[in-house]
Design a protein around this motif. Structure first.
Motif, PDB file in Angstrom:
ATOM      1  N   SER A  96     -30.217 -86.429  27.113  1.00 32.92           N
ATOM      2  CA  SER A  96     -29.591 -85.279  26.456  1.00 32.92           C
ATOM      3  C   SER A  96     -28.085 -85.439  26.276  1.00 32.92           C
ATOM      4  CB  SER A  96     -29.856 -84.002  27.264  1.00 32.92           C
ATOM      5  OG  SER A  96     -29.253 -84.087  28.548  1.00 32.92           O
ATOM      6  N   ARG A  97     -27.528 -86.489  26.781  1.00 31.26           N
ATOM      7  CA  ARG A  97     -26.094 -86.742  26.663  1.00 31.26           C
ATOM      8  C   ARG A  97     -25.851 -88.008  25.868  1.00 31.26           C
ATOM      9  NH1 ARG A  97     -23.455 -84.463  31.188  1.00 31.26           N
ATOM     10  NH2 ARG A  97     -21.525 -85.295  30.297  1.00 31.26           N
ATOM     11  N   PRO A  98     -24.728 -88.134  25.183  1.00 30.11           N
ATOM     12  CA  PRO A  98     -23.601 -87.219  25.190  1.00 30.11           C
ATOM     13  C   PRO A  98     -23.822 -86.045  24.239  1.00 30.11           C
ATOM     14  CG  PRO A  98     -23.102 -89.054  23.767  1.00 30.11           C
ATOM     15  CD  PRO A  98     -24.444 -89.354  24.378  1.00 30.11           C
ATOM     16  N   VAL A  99     -23.113 -84.970  24.495  1.00 32.98           N
ATOM     17  CA  VAL A  99     -23.111 -83.833  23.574  1.00 32.98           C
ATOM     18  C   VAL A  99     -22.253 -84.173  22.354  1.00 32.98           C
ATOM     19  CG1 VAL A  99     -22.448 -81.411  23.317  1.00 32.98           C
ATOM     20  CG2 VAL A  99     -23.460 -82.202  25.462  1.00 32.98           C
ATOM     21  N   THR A 100     -21.182 -84.901  22.591  1.00 30.43           N
ATOM     22  CA  THR A 100     -20.227 -85.262  21.535  1.00 30.43           C
ATOM     23  C   THR A 100     -20.285 -86.765  21.300  1.00 30.43           C
ATOM     24  OG1 THR A 100     -18.788 -83.491  22.358  1.00 30.43           O
ATOM     25  CG2 THR A 100     -17.822 -85.063  20.804  1.00 30.43           C
ATOM     26  N   PRO A 101     -20.479 -87.231  20.060  1.00 29.83           N
ATOM     27  CA  PRO A 101     -20.560 -88.671  19.807  1.00 29.83           C
ATOM     28  C   PRO A 101     -19.229 -89.368  20.084  1.00 29.83           C
ATOM     29  CG  PRO A 101     -20.546 -87.448  17.745  1.00 29.83           C
ATOM     30  CD  PRO A 101     -20.694 -86.431  18.826  1.00 29.83           C
TER      31      PRO A 101
END
Length: 466
Positions: free
Chosen positions: A377-382
């Motif tokens: 589920s990570r990263p939230v931010t590329p």
């Protein structure tokens, strides 16, 4: 996207001979290039495949390779980073050799007229194309896209598989009813439209729009993105007005920028994004590629050992920062981490770290590296966005992405005087500490702001959402 990203097309061997020049040859008015260094790298579809793999994608390159010395060099460089499914290239491997000095090309030599001819491609090629989750066709006019078996396999792709086609004036028209996005540059769009019987004169946005709309209608393609160099790219997708994705100012070697654009666009489509987002991402990637001097960076990274994946250093100017700092007798400070959701704890540590020396380089885990550490589920931010946010902070001089499980291979090159981590690592082993100290550096732990962490932010957000 369930299957790998498959890049299909012609591969070339690009070699830059880079040196300095301060005088002319005594027997001809040509510069003498001294202290020359050879920088080889894959070109064409090979460059596009490497750039896609740099984002942590599983990439298969379908191409034709000759069994000659340049072909063997290409295979050796590529197989370290992508899976290669190759059939036979008839004739010599195409090679482009540029002699460069002062950031400019002095001369270019082309050799090798090899072409891919019809014939068997083998089960590995068939398996790769039929199992693709997304496809990037990088046509350089050497016959791979003309091959009947390759075109037949592309025609049989399921409707949901996005295909981006980067054309060439000497190449083949796209396979009918397959392509989602065509990505010619201005000159290619003009030549392709003229070859298709369209009399469209002029320059600029108006002419690019008319050519893009013509090619889309003529070839039955949802979107045609005409790349405009420093102006960005114009997307013609059947809407009343085309979409313009402007480019950020970038000065540098543009060789490979088109491959970077196409590789960025196909990855957005592979993740289910719309055409507008794909074109905007392609422009952003191409601008960063030129700004970072990434053509030279790719060549330099290919010469390194010990890393399983090629990760273009988006902060390629990090090395310039380090060199300038050392030349002035300053102290190089570095730190690293995921920096997934930047919060006050991160900012506090970066501020403290910057005060320890004369420049601060941030080593950022790639998306694939974060997934291995933090879960699917990570990263939230590329990674590209994390780098952009970090480099916007006044305390950060540059950021560099790495794909290994630890930053040790990157630190072997960076050789910081001070390596900084947060106090939450107190008592924990730091695998990179030996690398830092081996080159005369020191590792220090800095205090953290209590209660600030990305994990805590995410759990709080989930709690509010529920």
């Amino acid at each position: 996207m369930t299957g790998p990203l498959v890049v299909i097309g012609d591969v070339l061997l690009d070699v830059d001979i880079v040196g300095s020049s301060s005088r002319l040859c005594p027997d001809a008015p040509v510069p003498v290039v001294e202290q020359a260094e050879e920088r080889p790298r894959p070109g064409g579809a090979g460059m596009a495949a490497l750039l896609a793999a740099a984002e942590g994608r599983d990439v298969v390159l379908v191409t034709a390779l000759a069994d000659d010395d340049p072909g063997r060099r290409l295979r050796a460089m590529l197989e370290r980073h992508v899976d290669v499914a190759a059939f036979h290239l008839h004739g010599g491997t195409p090679c482009k050799l540029r002699i460069r000095s002062g950031g400019q090309s002095v001369a270019r030599l082309d050799a090798g007229e090899g072409e891919a001819m019809d014939g068997p491609v083998g089960p590995r090629v068939a398996e790769a194309i039929s199992g693709a989750g997304a496809v990037l066709v990088s046509d350089y006019g050497r016959g791979v896209t003309r091959h009947r078996a390759v075109r037949s396999l592309l025609a049989d792709l399921p409707p949901g598989v996005p295909v981006v086609w980067d054309p060439h004036p000497r190449g083949e028209p796209p396979v009918p009813d397959v392509v989602r996005l065509l990505t010619p540059n201005e000159e290619e769009a003009a030549r392709l439209a003229a070859a298709d019987g369209a009399d469209i004169s002029g320059f600029g946005l108006s002419a690019a729009g008319r050519r893009g709309r013509h090619l889309g209608r003529s070839w039955g393609i949802d979107g045609v993105a005409v790349t405009l160099g420093s102006e960005g790219a114009l997307l013609c997708d059947g809407s009343e007005a085309p979409f313009l994705a402007p480019a950020e100012p970038a000065r540098g070697d543009s060789c490979g920028a088109g491959d970077s654009f196409a590789a960025g666009a196909v990855q957005v489509l592979a993740d289910g994004g719309p055409l507008t987002a794909a074109v905007a991402e392609g422009v952003r990637r191409a601008s960063e590629f030129v700004r970072a001097g990434a053509a030279a960076g790719v060549a330099a990274q290919l010469a390194e050992t010990g890393t399983a994946r090629l990760v273009p250093e988006r902060g390629e100017d990090a090395w310039d920062v380090v060199e300038r700092t050392r030349r002035a007798g300053g102290t190089v400070v570095a730190t690293g981490g995921c920096f997934d959701l930047l919060h006050a704890g991160h900012v506090s540590m970066l501020q403290q770290a910057r005060r320890l020396g004369d420049c601060l380089i941030v080593c950022v885990n790639s998306d694939a590296s974060v997934r291995r550490r933090k879960g699917p589920s990570r990263p939230v931010t590329p990674a590209a966005d994390r780098v952009r946010v970090l480099e916007a902070l006044s305390d950060v001089d540059a950021a560099v992405v790495f794909d290994d499980d630890t930053p040790a291979p990157l630190l072997e090159r960076l050789r910081p005087d001070v390596w900084v981590k947060g106090s939450d690592y107190a008592g924990a082993p730091l695998p990179e500490a030996g690398t830092v100290r081996a080159h005369g550096g020191e590792v220090v732990l800095l205090p953290l702001l209590e209660g600030r962490s990305t994990t805590r932010l995410l759990s709080t957000t989930k709690g509010h959402a529920s």
